[in-house]
Design a protein around this motif. Structure first.
Motif, PDB file in Angstrom:
ATOM      1  N   ARG A 125     -13.669   7.020  17.849  1.00 36.89           N
ATOM      2  CA  ARG A 125     -13.078   8.170  17.625  1.00 36.89           C
ATOM      3  C   ARG A 125     -11.990   8.129  16.491  1.00 36.89           C
ATOM      4  N   PRO A 126     -11.780   9.434  15.830  1.00 37.09           N
ATOM      5  CA  PRO A 126     -10.776   9.277  14.883  1.00 37.09           C
ATOM      6  C   PRO A 126      -9.467   8.976  15.450  1.00 37.09           C
ATOM      7  N   MET A 127      -8.590   8.098  14.687  1.00 34.87           N
ATOM      8  CA  MET A 127      -7.258   7.719  15.176  1.00 34.87           C
ATOM      9  C   MET A 127      -6.185   8.821  15.242  1.00 34.87           C
ATOM     10  N   MET A 128      -6.455   9.705  14.323  1.00 33.14           N
ATOM     11  CA  MET A 128      -5.483  10.584  13.921  1.00 33.14           C
ATOM     12  C   MET A 128      -5.898  11.902  13.381  1.00 33.14           C
ATOM     13  N   GLY A 144       0.812  -1.111  -0.001  1.00 34.11           N
ATOM     14  CA  GLY A 144      -0.206   0.055   0.027  1.00 34.11           C
ATOM     15  C   GLY A 144       0.945   1.330   0.113  1.00 34.11           C
ATOM     16  N   VAL A 145       0.128   2.482  -0.442  1.00 42.25           N
ATOM     17  CA  VAL A 145       1.111   3.575  -0.649  1.00 42.25           C
ATOM     18  C   VAL A 145       1.446   4.065   0.803  1.00 42.25           C
ATOM     19  N   GLY A 146       0.866   3.771   1.836  1.00 40.73           N
ATOM     20  CA  GLY A 146       1.298   4.233   3.230  1.00 40.73           C
ATOM     21  C   GLY A 146       1.796   3.362   4.116  1.00 40.73           C
ATOM     22  N   ALA A 155       2.114   0.329   9.450  1.00 38.52           N
ATOM     23  CA  ALA A 155       1.630   1.686   8.841  1.00 38.52           C
ATOM     24  C   ALA A 155       2.777   2.628   9.073  1.00 38.52           C
ATOM     25  N   GLY A 156       3.355   2.680   7.681  1.00 38.55           N
ATOM     26  CA  GLY A 156       4.550   3.687   7.555  1.00 38.55           C
ATOM     27  C   GLY A 156       4.246   5.227   7.344  1.00 38.55           C
ATOM     28  N   ASP A 157       3.406   5.579   6.770  1.00 40.12           N
ATOM     29  CA  ASP A 157       2.972   7.074   6.689  1.00 40.12           C
ATOM     30  C   ASP A 157       1.614   7.147   7.639  1.00 40.12           C
ATOM     31  N   GLN A 158       1.697   7.420   8.852  1.00 43.91           N
ATOM     32  CA  GLN A 158       0.550   7.802   9.464  1.00 43.91           C
ATOM     33  C   GLN A 158      -0.398   8.900   9.566  1.00 43.91           C
ATOM     34  N   GLN A 159       0.279   9.628   8.639  1.00 44.17           N
ATOM     35  CA  GLN A 159      -0.670  11.032   8.431  1.00 44.17           C
ATOM     36  C   GLN A 159      -1.103  11.140   6.827  1.00 44.17           C
ATOM     37  N   ILE A 160      -1.966  10.533   6.389  1.00 42.79           N
ATOM     38  CA  ILE A 160      -2.414  10.647   4.950  1.00 42.79           C
ATOM     39  C   ILE A 160      -3.798  11.547   4.985  1.00 42.79           C
ATOM     40  N   ALA A 161      -3.753  12.799   4.839  1.00 41.28           N
ATOM     41  CA  ALA A 161      -4.560  13.833   5.060  1.00 41.28           C
ATOM     42  C   ALA A 161      -5.546  13.576   4.033  1.00 41.28           C
ATOM     43  N   PHE A 162      -6.904  13.725   4.281  1.00 40.70           N
ATOM     44  CA  PHE A 162      -7.937  13.740   3.007  1.00 40.70           C
ATOM     45  C   PHE A 162      -7.504  14.760   2.018  1.00 40.70           C
ATOM     46  N   ALA A 176      -6.854  10.855   9.554  1.00 39.41           N
ATOM     47  CA  ALA A 176      -5.423  10.643   8.764  1.00 39.41           C
ATOM     48  C   ALA A 176      -4.879   9.236   8.959  1.00 39.41           C
ATOM     49  N   LEU A 177      -5.230   8.497  10.157  1.00 40.75           N
ATOM     50  CA  LEU A 177      -4.436   7.316  10.190  1.00 40.75           C
ATOM     51  C   LEU A 177      -5.813   6.164   9.406  1.00 40.75           C
ATOM     52  N   ARG A 178      -5.245   5.926   8.174  1.00 36.85           N
ATOM     53  CA  ARG A 178      -6.448   5.175   7.364  1.00 36.85           C
ATOM     54  C   ARG A 178      -6.407   3.787   7.433  1.00 36.85           C
ATOM     55  N   PHE A 179      -6.873   3.404   8.639  1.00 40.69           N
ATOM     56  CA  PHE A 179      -7.131   1.874   8.953  1.00 40.69           C
ATOM     57  C   PHE A 179      -8.655   1.671   8.364  1.00 40.69           C
ATOM     58  N   ARG A 180      -9.540   2.676   8.204  1.00 42.14           N
ATOM     59  CA  ARG A 180     -10.653   2.512   7.565  1.00 42.14           C
ATOM     60  C   ARG A 180     -10.666   3.163   6.309  1.00 42.14           C
TER      61      ARG A 180
END
Length: 532
Positions: free
Chosen positions: A268-271, A164-166, A218-225, A348-352
């Motif tokens: 709640r949101p993880m990040m 995956g990209v992250g 989880a390499g990139d833990q801040q993948i903004a919308f 931003a932590l995209r596990f969903r």
């Protein structure tokens, strides 16, 4: 001139010849692994079974590679057989229950009752910690084994699953280039190079001790919308699944592909991103005021302050989530649902999976005539209070409880032409199956990213913490945390029921489902296995 040309040809050909010789020698001495999806079943040469090494192709770090189910099926497909392959990730394999707690076993049970004249072969080749690269790769192989249908549930792992990209396992952002690199990994020479690089990497890189697989992957833990990486994940999913459906269309195989479900109301949101310190002082002031009011139980003050903060910046996930909670409390359920969905999208932590993934599923189902949409999302919404999915059906972020898995099975069953709904209370799920899942989830939620202060793998909950007392509880605890195999666990359960003069059947179904449907509980014995 001719001699010079000859020398040039030799100079180019010699390395290739040496590589071919080395490849042959490595194969002769059985170095490396065969990544084929199926191998001959060790217990009976008349059957195929999923290859434990099939996932290794997709993982650079072999410590992260996962294994799937061992569900043998005949090499020679018998007349009257309905052979169905199931492709996907951890939800698709039935995490955290696995075995009889998975949706495909529930579906198989119903199909067996509906078609007593047929032999139902349901072969689940799903894996934890993978995404559309693996689904697409496996789709190319299952078409060679005479499938009557393929079922797919995938998308939540698109950013952090293997490649995956992250993900820490990524090889690049171009799906075409990644597929080329995957092809080279079938070579024993490349596998040797990977082994050497892994050996050096393990000595140079940091320790992975005390870290869950979720954290490791989880390499990139801040993948903004709306960010570049966000859209790369969507493109990756579209291209891989387009290729997968293209292969299945060419083979004329019916495909039943489900949209995705997750916990929006009770997680709640993880990040939240950006960090609150980077936002304007006005936003920070109103957010702090709103959170303090929530803590004091002053809902009206919290509502006004959080609305004020949201009017300054509507892109902060946690603020939107709190507004959803407050709107739900005010019985403004439509508004609450929109806030919850927005909070999930902004996480931003995209596990969903973002809703764009469901958009791709709708788009590709329309593109291919063999594809049929399975609307699990609508089924879960219909079974949730006020149409908002929460922990009454989902144990953690994406994995359903037993009632949720029954709903997923039901959604596939109806899409495949079933006329009646599946009654989950009748499913052959034992109390041990149910408790095993509950205990695994209890462990998972003690670790990152579910526990705010947790880092790495939390200690396994003790028997005292989980109130383990009765025989079923003891067997389930051993199954979840002490490396007891499922078949052995079922043997112990059967022996215990026999000793007590119980039928076993009566002890199972209802009790197991009720325990799993309670909602709030538990996690996984190896929390990292829950990547989604």
């Amino acid at each position: 001139m001719r001699r010079r040309l000859l020398f040039r040809i030799i100079a180019v050909a010699l390395p290739l010849v040496l590589l071919l010789v080395l490849e042959g020698v490595l194969r002769l001495f059985h170095f490396g692994y065969d990544p084929s999806l199926f191998i001959e079943y060790p217990g009976n040469s008349d059957y195929w079974v999923m290859n434990p090494n099939a996932s290794r192709l997709y993982f650079s770090d072999q410590l992260n590679a996962t294994t799937g189910n061992q569900e043998p099926f005949r090499k020679e497909k018998e007349a009257g057989t309905m052979r169905i392959f199931v492709l996907g990730e951890s939800t698709t394999i039935g995490y955290p229950y696995f075995h009889n707690g998975s949706f495909h076993r529930m579906l198989q049970w119903r199909l067996m009752h509906d078609h007593p004249d047929k032999k139902i072969e349901m072969v689940n080749v799903s894996l934890t910690a993978v995404n559309s690269y693996t689904v697409a790769g496996f789709a190319r192989e299952v078409v060679e084994f005479q499938p009557d249908a393929v079922l797919i549930y995938t998308g939540h792992n698109e950013y952090y699953g293997a490649l995956g990209v992250g993900s820490t396992e990524r090889l690049g952002s171009s799906p075409g280039m990644v597929r080329l690199l995957l092809w080279t990994r079938r070579s024993r020479v490349v596998q040797l190079m990977g082994k050497v690089m892994g050996w050096f990497g393990s000595r140079v890189g940091g320790s992975r001790a005390g870290r869950t697989r979720m954290e490791v992957m989880a390499g990139d833990q801040q993948i903004a919308f709306g960010s570049k990486e966000y859209y790369k994940g969507i493109l990756q999913f579209r291209q891989n699944m387009d290729a997968a459906l293209g292969v299945l269309q060419s083979a004329g195989v019916p495909v039943y592909w489900s949209n995705l479900v997750c916990n929006e109301k009770d997680l709640r949101p993880m990040m939240s991103w950006p960090e609150v310190q980077r936002l304007t002082p006005v936003f920070q002031q109103q957010l702090v005021r709103g959170v303090q009011a929530l803590g004091a139980g002053d809902s009206l003050a919290a509502w006004n302050a959080l609305l004020a903060a949201d009017s300054v910046d509507s892109g902060y996930a946690l603020c939107r989530y709190y507004l959803g909670k407050l709107a739900y409390e005010r019985e403004e359920f439509g508004l609450a649902g929109r806030y919850f969905e927005s909070a999930k999208e902004l996480d931003a932590l995209r596990f969903r999976a973002p809703d764009s993934i469901n958009g791709v599923i709708r788009e590709l189902v329309k593109k291919y005539s063999v594809a049929h949409l399975v609307d699990a999302r609508a089924a879960f919404a219909a079974a949730s209070a006020h149409g908002i999915v929460g922990d009454s059906l989902v144990l953690d972020h994406v994995h359903p409880n037993l009632r949720g898995y029954a709903l997923l099975a039901d959604a596939f069953y109806l899409a495949m032409g079933g006329k009646e709904r599946i009654h989950y209370s009748d499913m052959p799920v034992t109390v041990v199956d149910s408790l095993n899942g509950e205990y695994r989830i209890a462990h998972l939620k003690r670790s990152w990213p579910f526990a705010d202060s947790a880092h790495g793998v939390a200690a396994v909950p003790s028997r005292e913490e989980l109130s383990v007392a009765g025989p079923e509880e003891q067997i389930a605890y051993s199954l979840a945390f002490e490396h007891l195999g499922w078949e052995e666990a079922m043997d112990r359960l059967y022996a215990d029921y026999s000793r007590r003069g119980a039928s076993g059947e009566g002890q199972g179904g209802d009790g197991g489902v009720d325990a799993g449907a309670s909602g709030g509980g538990g996690v996984s014995g190896t929390g990292g296995d829950a990547l989604r």
